[in-house]
Design an enzyme around this catalytic site. Structure first.
Site, PDB file in Angstrom:
ATOM      1  N   ARG A  89      -7.756 -20.687 -10.194  1.00 10.41           N
ATOM      2  CA  ARG A  89      -7.340 -19.769  -9.125  1.00 10.41           C
ATOM      3  C   ARG A  89      -7.980 -18.421  -9.444  1.00 10.41           C
ATOM      4  NH1 ARG A  89      -3.275 -16.017  -7.920  1.00 10.41           N
ATOM      5  NH2 ARG A  89      -2.601 -16.061  -5.728  1.00 10.41           N
ATOM      6  N   LYS A  99      -5.957 -10.837 -15.045  1.00 13.08           N
ATOM      7  CA  LYS A  99      -4.576 -10.474 -15.366  1.00 13.08           C
ATOM      8  C   LYS A  99      -4.483  -9.609 -16.616  1.00 13.08           C
ATOM      9  CE  LYS A  99      -2.036 -14.086 -12.943  1.00 13.08           C
ATOM     10  NZ  LYS A  99      -1.097 -15.235 -13.047  1.00 13.08           N
TER      11      LYS A  99
END
Length: 257
Positions: free
Chosen positions: A238, A204
């Site tokens: 995740r 991210k």
């Protein structure tokens, strides 16, 4: 939790797939590397994205889930959606877990449906909506406000009859890089909720913007934050890169021993 995006607009290009043999090969590689959950999503929820209607999302997600379930019937398949209609069709196709970025805010029928289906539910925090969430995120105390949010939403889920709740602080969803690092540092505080903690930081912007690179160049940074998260109480990673995430898990386990 291996990430499989059935969309052309995911922020990380290598995670984009279609419901075809390539998807099955990627899923097999993730499972071989150690993934125990496959998370299938048809929405792009990156900052500035536009949300698809339920019918359009289901048209891409449900066939993918059906194909995965047929090939890997013992695998936990998570559907990444906030629509009750998509959840219903996805569970019929083989999904057995719901991952909802909206915490039930986009579809009031979702909590009762999840309760009726008796599936585990990932409760995520987000300030705003994907299209605008990164414009002006603001908190007086990000950890306290996110924790209060989870206390309220967990109570609502329990009242609806949902028993199996997983907590996701929502890194990058209506949060600055500073907010994200604060939540990562304070992750242990969420253990008071007595729910498993899911860490969703893989490749991210908090990583690649801090390092001055791109999502493609954020694997090493992802492993660093995965390691910090595991040390601070994360139970589920995740991840786009399952092999490297499993290595972090193994090394942290050995370190603790």
């Amino acid at each position: 939790m291996g990430i499989l995006n059935i969309t052309e607009d995911s922020f990380y290009a290598a995670s984009r797939h279609r419901a075809d043999d390539a998807l099955l090969r990627t899923a097999e590689a993730m499972l071989t590397a150690g993934a125990s959950i496959l998370d299938i999503g048809g929405q792009s929820t990156r900052p500035g994205s536009h949300l698809l209607p339920a019918e359009q999302e289901a048209a891409v997600v449900v066939p993918a889930i059906a194909a995965l379930y047929k090939r890997f019937p013992e695998t936990i398949i998570s559907v990444d959606t906030f629509y009750s209609a998509v959840v219903k069709d996805a569970v019929q196709a083989g999904a057995s877990m719901v991952n909802d970025i909206s915490a039930g805010a986009f579809d009031e029928a979702l909590f009762p449906l999840v309760a009726a289906l008796k599936t585990p539910y990932v409760l995520m925090h987000m300030q705003g909506q994907p299209g605008t969430m990164q414009q002006h995120p603001h908190y007086s105390d990000v950890t306290l406000e996110v924790l209060d949010f989870f206390i309220e939403k967990k109570a609502a889920l329990k009242k609806a009859g949902v028993q199996d709740i997983i907590i996701d602080p929502g890194f990058g969803f209506g949060k600055t890089n500073g907010h994200n690092f604060t939540l990562l540092k304070d992750l242990e505080q969420f253990m008071v909720l007595d729910c498993p903690l899911l860490l969703g930081v893989s490749r991210k912007g908090t990583i690649y913007k801090t390092l001055g690179t791109t999502a493609d160049g954020a694997l090493n940074g992802t492993t660093v934050l995965h390691t910090i998260g595991l040390l601070n109480g994360a139970n589920i990673l995740r991840a786009h890169d399952v092999k490297e995430a499993m290595e972090a898990i193994l090394l942290v386990e050995r370190y603790r021993q």
